[in-house]
Design a protein around this motif. Structure first.
Motif, PDB file in Angstrom:
ATOM      1  N   LEU A  81       0.845  -1.196   0.000  1.00 39.83           N
ATOM      2  CA  LEU A  81       0.000   0.000   0.000  1.00 39.83           C
ATOM      3  C   LEU A  81       0.878   1.242   0.000  1.00 39.83           C
ATOM      4  CD1 LEU A  81      -2.653  -0.850   2.752  1.00 39.83           C
ATOM      5  CD2 LEU A  81      -3.064  -0.717   0.301  1.00 39.83           C
ATOM      6  N   GLY A  82       0.552   2.197  -0.840  1.00 40.66           N
ATOM      7  CA  GLY A  82       1.217   3.505  -0.819  1.00 40.66           C
ATOM      8  C   GLY A  82       2.548   3.574  -1.529  1.00 40.66           C
ATOM      9  N   SER A  83       2.848   4.747  -2.068  1.00 40.90           N
ATOM     10  CA  SER A  83       4.161   5.138  -2.595  1.00 40.90           C
ATOM     11  C   SER A  83       4.711   4.278  -3.723  1.00 40.90           C
ATOM     12  CB  SER A  83       5.181   5.187  -1.472  1.00 40.90           C
ATOM     13  OG  SER A  83       4.788   6.102  -0.507  1.00 40.90           O
ATOM     14  N   ALA A  84       3.890   3.791  -4.594  1.00 45.18           N
ATOM     15  CA  ALA A  84       4.384   2.979  -5.706  1.00 45.18           C
ATOM     16  C   ALA A  84       5.164   3.836  -6.704  1.00 45.18           C
ATOM     17  CB  ALA A  84       3.227   2.288  -6.409  1.00 45.18           C
ATOM     18  N   GLY A  85       6.324   3.347  -7.096  1.00 43.66           N
ATOM     19  CA  GLY A  85       7.111   3.982  -8.149  1.00 43.66           C
ATOM     20  C   GLY A  85       7.785   5.283  -7.777  1.00 43.66           C
ATOM     21  N   SER A  86       8.190   5.456  -6.541  1.00 41.17           N
ATOM     22  CA  SER A  86       8.803   6.718  -6.152  1.00 41.17           C
ATOM     23  C   SER A  86      10.060   6.476  -5.322  1.00 41.17           C
ATOM     24  CB  SER A  86       7.813   7.551  -5.343  1.00 41.17           C
ATOM     25  OG  SER A  86       7.568   6.922  -4.096  1.00 41.17           O
ATOM     26  N   ASP A  87      10.781   7.560  -5.037  1.00 37.90           N
ATOM     27  CA  ASP A  87      11.932   7.470  -4.137  1.00 37.90           C
ATOM     28  C   ASP A  87      11.488   6.975  -2.766  1.00 37.90           C
ATOM     29  OD1 ASP A  87      13.624   8.383  -6.105  1.00 37.90           O
ATOM     30  OD2 ASP A  87      13.631  10.460  -5.391  1.00 37.90           O
ATOM     31  N   ARG A  88      10.300   7.384  -2.354  1.00 37.92           N
ATOM     32  CA  ARG A  88       9.754   6.948  -1.067  1.00 37.92           C
ATOM     33  C   ARG A  88       9.610   5.425  -1.035  1.00 37.92           C
ATOM     34  NH1 ARG A  88       7.484   9.509   2.991  1.00 37.92           N
ATOM     35  NH2 ARG A  88       7.412  11.476   1.876  1.00 37.92           N
ATOM     36  N   GLU A  89       9.197   4.843  -2.142  1.00 40.91           N
ATOM     37  CA  GLU A  89       9.055   3.383  -2.204  1.00 40.91           C
ATOM     38  C   GLU A  89      10.420   2.708  -2.076  1.00 40.91           C
ATOM     39  OE1 GLU A  89       6.853  -0.060  -4.795  1.00 40.91           O
ATOM     40  OE2 GLU A  89       7.595   1.690  -5.885  1.00 40.91           O
ATOM     41  N   THR A  90      11.422   3.235  -2.750  1.00 49.52           N
ATOM     42  CA  THR A  90      12.769   2.655  -2.700  1.00 49.52           C
ATOM     43  C   THR A  90      13.327   2.700  -1.284  1.00 49.52           C
ATOM     44  OG1 THR A  90      13.162   3.324  -4.984  1.00 49.52           O
ATOM     45  CG2 THR A  90      15.097   2.793  -3.651  1.00 49.52           C
TER      46      THR A  90
END
Length: 141
Positions: A81-90
Motif C-alpha cells: 500500500l502507498g508510494s508505488a514507483g517513487s523514491d519513497r518506495e525505494t
C-alpha cells in the motif's frame, strides 16, 4: 502464540524528529510500525520463508562479518500500500529489508512475514538518519 500478541514500543529522536516504533508479533506475521507524525502512509511486506530459493542462490557467498550490516540478499520486499514507483518506495523497501534482515539474524529459524508500516513525512537518504532509525528498531525487537 500467546494471546494477546507480544507488543513492544520505543520512541526517540531520528534527525531531531520524534519517532515512534511499535512491534507486534502475531502467529503468522511480525508487524513493525514507524511513525513521525502519527500516520502511516506506506506498507511493505518481506517474507522470511525463502523455501523456494532460485538456482543462483546456491552461488551467493555467505555473509561475512564485514557484510553483516547489509540486508540479506534472499529477501524480497513488496510494497502493498502507498508510494508505488517513487523514491519513497525505494527507501521504504530498503528500511523493510534491513528490518527483516535484523529479525532473521536475531532468530535464523524465523519464517513469519515481516510487515512494515511507515509514516515518515520526509524521505531521507542520509546515513545518520538510517542508522538512528535502525538503532531504535533494534531496541523495539
Amino acid at each position: 502464540m500467546p494471546y494477546p500478541a507480544k507488543t513492544n514500543q520505543v520512541a526517540g529522536p531520528v534527525s531531531s524528529v520524534h519517532t515512534d516504533i511499535m512491534s507486534i508479533s502475531f502467529a503468522d506475521k511480525i508487524l513493525i510500525t514507524i511513525t513521525q507524525a502519527g500516520c502511516l502512509a506506506q506498507w511493505i511486506h518481506v517474507p522470511l520463508d525463502t523455501t523456494n530459493p532460485t538456482f543462483a542462490d546456491q552461488y551467493l557467498p555467505t555473509p561475512s562479518t564485514e557484510d553483516s550490516l547489509l540486508p540479506l540478499p534472499s529477501l524480497t520486499p513488496t510494497t502493498i500500500l502507498g508510494s508505488a514507483g517513487s523514491d519513497r518506495e525505494t527507501i521504504g523497501q530498503l528500511y523493510a529489508t534491513q528490518i527483516a534482515s535484523m529479525i532473521a539474524s536475531k532468530n535464523p529459524d524465523e519464517k513469519r512475514t515481516v510487515v512494515v508500516g511507515l509514516g515518515l513525512p520526509k524521505v531521507s537518504t542520509d546515513q545518520a538518519t538510517f542508522l538512528d532509525l535502525m538503532e531504535l528498531v533494534v531496541q523495539c525487537l
